[in-house]
Enzyme design. Structure first.
Site, PDB file in Angstrom:
ATOM      1  N   HIS A  52      57.313 -27.009   0.203  1.00 41.10           N
ATOM      2  CA  HIS A  52      56.767 -27.242   1.550  1.00 41.10           C
ATOM      3  C   HIS A  52      56.954 -28.705   1.945  1.00 41.10           C
ATOM      4  O   HIS A  52      56.140 -29.576   1.614  1.00 41.10           O
ATOM      5  CB  HIS A  52      55.283 -26.857   1.554  1.00 41.10           C
TER       6      HIS A  52
ATOM      7  N   GLU B  16      45.253 -23.692   7.526  1.00 45.08           N
ATOM      8  CA  GLU B  16      45.131 -25.153   7.433  1.00 45.08           C
ATOM      9  C   GLU B  16      44.026 -25.576   8.410  1.00 45.08           C
ATOM     10  O   GLU B  16      43.151 -26.362   8.077  1.00 45.08           O
ATOM     11  CB  GLU B  16      46.474 -25.821   7.793  1.00 45.08           C
TER      12      GLU B  16
ATOM     13  N   ASP C 266      54.251 -31.933   2.117  1.00 41.65           N
ATOM     14  CA  ASP C 266      54.199 -31.692   3.564  1.00 41.65           C
ATOM     15  C   ASP C 266      55.021 -32.735   4.335  1.00 41.65           C
ATOM     16  O   ASP C 266      56.147 -32.458   4.743  1.00 41.65           O
ATOM     17  CB  ASP C 266      52.739 -31.680   4.024  1.00 41.65           C
ATOM     18  N   ASP C 267      54.445 -33.912   4.546  1.00 43.74           N
ATOM     19  CA  ASP C 267      55.098 -35.011   5.291  1.00 43.74           C
ATOM     20  C   ASP C 267      54.739 -36.316   4.580  1.00 43.74           C
ATOM     21  O   ASP C 267      53.918 -37.099   5.077  1.00 43.74           O
ATOM     22  CB  ASP C 267      54.561 -35.048   6.738  1.00 43.74           C
TER      23      ASP C 267
HETATM   24  N1  ADE Z   1      54.417 -29.938  10.997  1.00 44.77           N
HETATM   25  C1  ADE Z   1      54.523 -30.947  10.131  1.00 44.77           C
HETATM   26  N2  ADE Z   1      53.454 -31.009   9.328  1.00 44.77           N
HETATM   27  C2  ADE Z   1      52.621 -30.002   9.691  1.00 44.77           C
HETATM   28  C3  ADE Z   1      51.363 -29.533   9.241  1.00 44.77           C
HETATM   29  N3  ADE Z   1      50.699 -30.111   8.244  1.00 44.77           N
HETATM   30  N4  ADE Z   1      50.824 -28.468   9.869  1.00 44.77           N
HETATM   31  C4  ADE Z   1      51.478 -27.880  10.868  1.00 44.77           C
HETATM   32  N5  ADE Z   1      52.659 -28.278  11.331  1.00 44.77           N
HETATM   33  C5  ADE Z   1      53.237 -29.319  10.741  1.00 44.77           C
HETATM   34 ZN    ZN Z   2      53.609 -28.151   6.787  1.00 41.33          ZN
END
Ligand code: ADE
Ligand code: ZN
Length: 328
Positions: free
Chosen positions: A11, A194, A272-273
């Site tokens: 992810h 989430e 995630d990011d």
């Molecule tokens: N796009 C990038 N990160 C995200 C996240 N945590 N939740 C939903 N969309 C996303």
């Molecule tokens: Zn995500």
């Protein structure tokens, strides 16, 4: 220590993994002003999820050509390989890569794929792409995105998913897109649980029929659903550092990942990011070790779960499982 265990990440948003310096450099090259994207110390600036999405999209606006995406792919895979990642799946967005035009998307894809092949040779890291629609862009754009996915399904594009604002619309609005992707042979994942609670995961499972859920952690509030996940073997792509940075949970010790794992839910760990959340995959595992006492055996088990749930061909899966066992 956990550093010896090869890591599998399921992810990761490609644009969300862009180092701030990379985005800043591109903005300078192209003389694009990026107001409000960076804080004074050079990191991404946002508070809360809505602003995070806005900053993410603003930063992404400097990525304008297939070559930009090739450079981004290299930068992200270098970063992941340094973290001990041997296989990663990245969420790729035709929305940002050619505005959902299939022809343009093919060009972006070719550039990313070539960069990935180079990094496989240089660093041994394997990349697969999960084409992802963006929920707050609406169901019509999602259909165009699903068409891009269906037209390019194959060895590299192996999955389809949905990200973005979980409170926008409902999963059923995207069922057509998921059906199109499924019929093209793609495997499916959906961000849910989430922000939208356990009921959002229920709805996503019923209407989109994914085998994996992005995040999904809020199922903890619904024991019947937790049992359902255990029975059906749905895998959660859990991103604890992201959840804590965005305020889904107040602290590591309040995060439900260990309760879910020890109950028998199939959990995996991702970032995630990562630069947005000041994290790396190593940092995630270090915090899990500090907070919940995760040892090498648990880390290996979680990565075995990730290998089993990966959207890849049987040979690649067997290689990943072998690498996990041979380092034990
Ligand atoms: N796009 C990038 N990160 C995200 C996240 N945590 N939740 C939903 N969309 C996303
Ligand atoms: Zn995500």
């Amino acid at each position: 220590m956990t550093d010896d265990v090869p890591k599998i990440e399921l992810h990761l948003h490609l644009e969300g993994a862009a180092p701030p310096a990379f985005i800043k450099g591109l903005a300078q090259e192209k003389s694009i002003r990026l107001d409000g994207v960076f804080s004074e110390n050079g990191s991404y600036a946002f508070t809360g999820f809505e602003q995070f999405l806005r900053t993410y999209e603003a930063a992404t606006s400097v990525l304008k050509t297939p070559e930009d995406y090739a450079r981004l792919t290299r930068a992200v895979l270098e970063q992941s390989a340094e973290q001990g990642v041997i296989y990663t799946e990245a969420f790729l967005s035709p929305d940002f890569c050619g505005g959902r035009d299939v022809g343009a998307w093919r060009e972006y894809l070719a550039a990313m794929q070539e960069a990935a092949a180079g990094m496989r040779n240089e660093a041994g890291i394997v990349l697969r792409g999960v084409v992802t629609c963006i929920r707050h862009f609406g169901p019509e754009k999602a259909r165009e995105t699903a068409l891009c996915a269906a037209e390019t399904a194959g060895d590299f594009i192996t999955g389809f998913g949905i990200a973005g604002d979980e409170m926008a619309g409902k999963p059923a609005d995207f069922a057509y897109s998921f059906d199109m992707a499924r019929e093209a042979g793609l495997e499916l994942t959906a961000h849910a649980g989430e922000w939208g609670g356990a009921s959002s995961v229920r709805d996503a499972l019923r209407d989109l029929k994914p085998t994996r859920i992005g995040h999904g952690v809020q199922v903890i509030d619904d024991p019947v659903l937790v049992d359902h996940l255990i029975e059906t073997g749905v895998t959660l792509e859990v991103c604890p550092g992201s959840n804590i940075a965005l305020g889904v949970y107040p602290s590591w010790d309040k995060h439900p990942i260990e309760t879910l794992r020890s109950a028998g839910v199939r959990v995996t760990v991702s970032t995630d990011d990562p630069p947005f959340f000041h994290t790396t995959l190593r940092r995630e595992y270090d915090r899990l070790a500090d907070t919940f006492g995760w040892d090498d055996e648990i880390v290996r088990e979680v990565n075995r779960t990730a290998a089993q749930a990966a959207f890849c061909d049987p040979e690649t899966r067997a290689e990943l499982l072998l690498k996990l066992e041979s380092t034990a």
